[in-house]
Enzyme design. Structure first.
Site, PDB file in Angstrom:
ATOM      1  N   GLU A   1       0.806  -1.211   0.000  1.00 32.63           N
ATOM      2  CA  GLU A   1       0.000   0.000   0.000  1.00 32.63           C
ATOM      3  C   GLU A   1       0.847   1.273   0.000  1.00 32.63           C
ATOM      4  OE1 GLU A   1      -2.737   0.176   3.199  1.00 32.63           O
ATOM      5  OE2 GLU A   1      -4.104   1.372   1.978  1.00 32.63           O
ATOM      6  N   ASP A   2       1.865   1.312   0.827  1.00 29.20           N
ATOM      7  CA  ASP A   2       2.593   2.566   1.008  1.00 29.20           C
ATOM      8  C   ASP A   2       3.925   2.632   0.277  1.00 29.20           C
ATOM      9  OD1 ASP A   2       0.570   3.495   2.536  1.00 29.20           O
ATOM     10  OD2 ASP A   2       1.470   2.878   4.436  1.00 29.20           O
TER      11      ASP A   2
END
Ligand code: MN
Length: 492
Positions: free
Chosen positions: A76-77
């Site tokens: 996600e990041d």
């Protein structure tokens, strides 16, 4: 930071070289993936996944889960692809990390209790294929709550609200009482700062008094039980502030501290597999500290709470006539009360690896427990949730498994039958959206409108500028009666 990683290693106490290498590699990978990223606090980002992994290790989860904790934000990041994780760390870990990334976009809407429970059920089912996803999510949230001070206050409130409404109840449902208490207290601090400070101040003397009383009782009880050759460990637990706050607000209590008997409770923890010793201890204690009439004894060993909690609770007259709650349980029950399903899970896995009970004991793992038992508990929980809605009463877990739970880009959950398509999804979101279908994306990729959706898919409808009539051939593939009905209506 390296120090912390060594602490993680110590906690895991791995006995295979390959396992240790895998862990080292994951740590290296996480550091590189989050290179240069900072948290709001100014700390290097990778502290967060490391702390998450440490929490998972404390919960005694398996290596795959701990590594998933280390890697949980890389998709996600840090834009890492699932395939890459798969080649490096195997499909099990890659699956967990992907699961956590998906869950992170789930929002639970609905103010009504039944709506909430229904949403919780969906969230659970979306994750039910592997419960470890939930544990990583909870550990992630726990660390985020511990470091919430660094965020701007509007975000603090939003995250705290979500924690209080979703994650704390989720922890409770999983029987993770201690985790639930901590999450609630942290949320309480940010959501109701004035009430929090006020309660800290006024409760202080009550906590102090109760602790003093318990200190004396503890010594005596230890002696009484030792005389009868019952070996126990004794603990005291302070009631969590949020739980105290909600209790004080109950009409029968109406803010009266005198009516709260468990502000500090005594725990008598009996050695394992010795349930009779729980009852003997109860008898011996009652011999010296008389039970309070009518407040009574709750035997959650004979009748466990729906989430599986087991203990005997009794309220007795302590020194100076003060009423004190005593909780009696075995070591195993104690572990389960703190870690809930995580405890069951951990044990089942260790068992599956063929470790003997002796080894498990040595590693401080959970006490003997059949793997099936937590599965049973899962099913019981499942049934309990289903009960909250009449129409679901007849629907059993197996049936539910053939449903798909898909998500909107905003994270709302939609419950669709197995053959549902993006068109079904659009009509499930809103009839209005059905009139603007131009195309669809699933997990970011363009798909045809008759594409069959799978559980966990994120579905996005590409909208046309102007409303348009649905196409007749959609009727050939839509799976929901709602979509059929609306399409027919629009074509008429
Ligand atoms: Mn995270």
């Amino acid at each position: 930071m390296e120090e912390k990683f060594l602490e993680l290693k110590r906690k895991l106490n791995l006995d295979k070289k390959e396992e240790e290498e895998l862990l080292d590699e994951a740590w290296q990978f996480a550091q590189e993936a989050h290179q240069g990223q900072l948290r709001f606090s100014g700390d290097p980002y990778v502290i967060h996944p490391l702390e998450t992994a440490l929490i998972l290790a404390d919960w005694k989860l398996d290596l795959a889960t701990v590594i998933a904790g280390l890697l949980h934000d890389t998709i996600e990041d840090a834009g890492v692809k699932k395939e890459k994780l798969e080649t490096k760390f195997g499909s099990d870990i890659a699956y967990l990390v992907e699961g956590v990334s998906k869950v992170s976009s789930i929002k639970l809407r609905g103010s009504k209790e039944d709506q909430f429970v229904e949403n919780l059920r969906k969230m659970f089912l979306a994750m039910a294929r592997d419960l470890r996803v939930v544990f990583v999510k909870l550990a992630d949230r726990l660390h985020n709550m511990r470091t919430l001070w660094a965020l701007p206050s509007d975000r603090q409130k939003k995250i705290a609200r979500e924690t209080l409404e979703i994650y704390a109840p989720l922890a409770e449902r999983l029987g993770m009482g201690e985790v639930k208490g901590v999450l609630e207290d942290l949320s309480f601090f940010y959501l109701y700062p004035d009430e929090y400070q006020k309660l800290v101040k006024i409760s202080k003397p009550y906590y102090k008094e109760a602790e003093n009383i318990i200190k004396t009782m503890r010594q005596k009880i230890l002696r009484y039980l030792a005389e009868e050759k019952i070996r126990v460990v004794m603990q005291s637990r302070k009631k969590h502030l949020y739980s105290l706050w909600t209790k004080l607000k109950r009409p029968e209590i109406a803010g009266d501290f005198g009516k709260i008997y468990d502000i500090v409770a005594l725990r008598v923890i009996v050695e394992d597999n010795n349930i009779p010793a729980c009852y003997s201890s109860l008898g011996i204690i009652h011999n010296f500290y008389k039970p309070v009439p009518y407040l009574g004894i709750s035997d959650f060993i004979a009748q466990p709470k729906p989430n599986g909690y087991r203990s005997i609770h009794t309220k007795v007259f302590g020194p100076k006539g003060k009423i004190v709650e005593i909780q009696i349980r075995t070591q195993k029950m104690h572990q389960e009360a703190e870690y809930g399903l995580a405890a069951h899970w951990a044990y089942g896995e260790e068992k599956a690896k063929g470790r003997s009970d002796f080894e498990l004991e040595k590693r401080g793992a959970r006490a003997p427990k059949e793997k099936m038992e937590w599965v049973n508990q899962l099913v019981r929980w499942q049934e309990e949730l289903s009960d909250s809605k009449e129409y679901l009463e007849a629907v059993k877990f197996d049936v539910l498994r053939h449903r798909n739970f898909v998500f909107s880009p905003a994270g709302d959950v939609y419950d669709l039958p197995a053959d549902a398509t993006p068109v079904d999804f659009a009509y499930a979101v809103h009839t209005h959206l059905g009139n603007y279908i131009k195309g669809a994306k699933v997990n970011g990729r363009i798909v045809s409108l008759d594409h069959k959706l799978k559980s966990g898919d994120i579905v996005e409808i590409i909208k046309s500028k102007n409303p348009q009539k649905p196409r007749r051939d959609w009727l050939d593939f839509v799976a929901t009666s709602a979509a059929k009905r609306e399409i027919k209506k629009a074509l008429r």
